[in-house]
Design a protein around this motif. Sequence first.
Motif, PDB file in Angstrom:
ATOM      1  N   VAL A 261       0.848  -1.196   0.000  1.00 11.42           N
ATOM      2  CA  VAL A 261       0.000   0.000   0.000  1.00 11.42           C
ATOM      3  C   VAL A 261       0.883   1.244   0.000  1.00 11.42           C
ATOM      4  CG1 VAL A 261      -1.786   1.277   1.240  1.00 11.42           C
ATOM      5  CG2 VAL A 261      -1.822  -1.229   1.226  1.00 11.42           C
ATOM      6  N   HIS A 262       0.562   2.172  -0.891  1.00 12.94           N
ATOM      7  CA  HIS A 262       1.408   3.354  -1.072  1.00 12.94           C
ATOM      8  C   HIS A 262       0.554   4.619  -1.038  1.00 12.94           C
ATOM      9  CE1 HIS A 262       4.663   0.662  -2.543  1.00 12.94           C
ATOM     10  NE2 HIS A 262       3.627  -0.035  -3.007  1.00 12.94           N
ATOM     11  N   MET A 263       0.797   5.464  -0.055  1.00 13.94           N
ATOM     12  CA  MET A 263       0.206   6.792  -0.029  1.00 13.94           C
ATOM     13  C   MET A 263       1.234   7.753  -0.613  1.00 13.94           C
ATOM     14  SD  MET A 263      -1.919   7.065   3.575  1.00 13.94           S
ATOM     15  CE  MET A 263      -1.808   8.856   3.479  1.00 13.94           C
ATOM     16  N   VAL A 264       0.965   8.244  -1.817  1.00 17.83           N
ATOM     17  CA  VAL A 264       1.925   9.107  -2.505  1.00 17.83           C
ATOM     18  C   VAL A 264       1.419  10.543  -2.443  1.00 17.83           C
ATOM     19  CG1 VAL A 264       2.911   7.356  -4.011  1.00 17.83           C
ATOM     20  CG2 VAL A 264       0.820   8.483  -4.704  1.00 17.83           C
ATOM     21  N   LYS A 265       2.267  11.448  -2.019  1.00 18.53           N
ATOM     22  CA  LYS A 265       1.866  12.834  -1.820  1.00 18.53           C
ATOM     23  C   LYS A 265       2.103  13.635  -3.100  1.00 18.53           C
ATOM     24  CE  LYS A 265       2.381  16.710   1.376  1.00 18.53           C
ATOM     25  NZ  LYS A 265       2.803  17.749   0.439  1.00 18.53           N
ATOM     26  N   GLY A 266       1.134  14.447  -3.462  1.00 21.24           N
ATOM     27  CA  GLY A 266       1.268  15.312  -4.626  1.00 21.24           C
ATOM     28  C   GLY A 266      -0.002  15.335  -5.452  1.00 21.24           C
ATOM     29  N   GLU A 267      -0.006  16.183  -6.471  1.00 19.50           N
ATOM     30  CA  GLU A 267      -1.137  16.254  -7.390  1.00 19.50           C
ATOM     31  C   GLU A 267      -1.295  14.878  -8.043  1.00 19.50           C
ATOM     32  OE1 GLU A 267      -3.653  16.685 -10.604  1.00 19.50           O
ATOM     33  OE2 GLU A 267      -1.518  16.316 -10.975  1.00 19.50           O
ATOM     34  N   PRO A 268      -2.531  14.326  -8.081  1.00 21.62           N
ATOM     35  CA  PRO A 268      -2.713  12.914  -8.471  1.00 21.62           C
ATOM     36  C   PRO A 268      -2.045  12.507  -9.773  1.00 21.62           C
ATOM     37  CG  PRO A 268      -4.752  13.757  -7.557  1.00 21.62           C
ATOM     38  CD  PRO A 268      -3.801  14.922  -7.634  1.00 21.62           C
ATOM     39  N   SER A 269      -2.179  13.330 -10.835  1.00 17.66           N
ATOM     40  CA  SER A 269      -1.607  12.912 -12.118  1.00 17.66           C
ATOM     41  C   SER A 269      -0.091  12.776 -12.037  1.00 17.66           C
ATOM     42  CB  SER A 269      -2.002  13.888 -13.227  1.00 17.66           C
ATOM     43  OG  SER A 269      -1.458  15.172 -12.992  1.00 17.66           O
ATOM     44  N   GLU A 270       0.566  13.693 -11.322  1.00 20.24           N
ATOM     45  CA  GLU A 270       2.022  13.626 -11.185  1.00 20.24           C
ATOM     46  C   GLU A 270       2.429  12.506 -10.240  1.00 20.24           C
ATOM     47  OE1 GLU A 270       4.135  15.289 -12.904  1.00 20.24           O
ATOM     48  OE2 GLU A 270       2.855  16.815 -13.825  1.00 20.24           O
TER      49      GLU A 270
END
Length: 291
Positions: free
Chosen positions: A242-251
């Motif tokens: 599971v990965h919570m990635v921070k930033g604007e979704p497309s990027e």
Amino acid sequence: MTTFQKILVAANTEIDADPCVPRAVDIARQTGASLTLVDVVPEFSWSVRMTMKDHKHVHELIESEKHEALDRLATPIAAEGFNVSTEVLKGRASVELIREVQRGDFDLLACDAKATDTPGPAFFGETAMRLVRKCPCPTLLVDPELEGPFKHVAVCVDTSTGTDVDAELNSKVYRIGEEFAKHHGSRFSVVHAWAFWNEQMLKGRIPPDVYGAMEGKMETQIAKLLDDFLSQHNRHASDEAVHMVKGEPSEAISGFAEREQVDLMVLGTVARSGLSGIIMGNTAERILGKL
């Protein structure tokens, strides 16, 4: 894999080996789904109809050739015991494919991500993007250069809204991705992109410690909602997959896909109605534009 029972395959009979056909057959092999192979004959433009005296005959010849090509594709599939049929559609590809999905109540449409003669560097062609926007059933967009089993399947979920309709979409996306991963024996990841509201505007206008506390609280809340969702599937937000990635979704999501070499991404396009549904759709389009 039991999700799909009626598969519509948009075959390109202009090329020797359309990759979306074996992908669809592979799914049918696991689900017992029926297959309908179709190709589309576009209507001639008014300028062609005005200048070509026998345009109706030429159109009929093209239609006949596509019928024969589809039958050749279907013959070995039928020989394996699959329930397979063929049909030639006439008109604009995206429109006619959507109409056929509705007429036949199909639950999966498989097509090429981009036609071989489509210009430009984009990974997805115009027809594929129109299908993603409007097709009422899941659409599998197939990379013509990707062969063999998928090695890394990733699902994109957004559990931050807490609404029932989004929860239903997240569950469907998760289930489809998990079934593909199990069938192919591939790595499976869950991705949630998140961002602090108006980060750039707030970051320089409030004390760093206050901003950090606010951001940390938001991340904790998002992780809690994600964990609540994942617990229904015997997973947790802290799991390695599971990965919570921070930033604007497309990027953030396209960056994850590139770093982790994802070769099948499963995501929802529109969940909500009204303005929020439009925003959700635009977000999905931006993600697709970056993948």
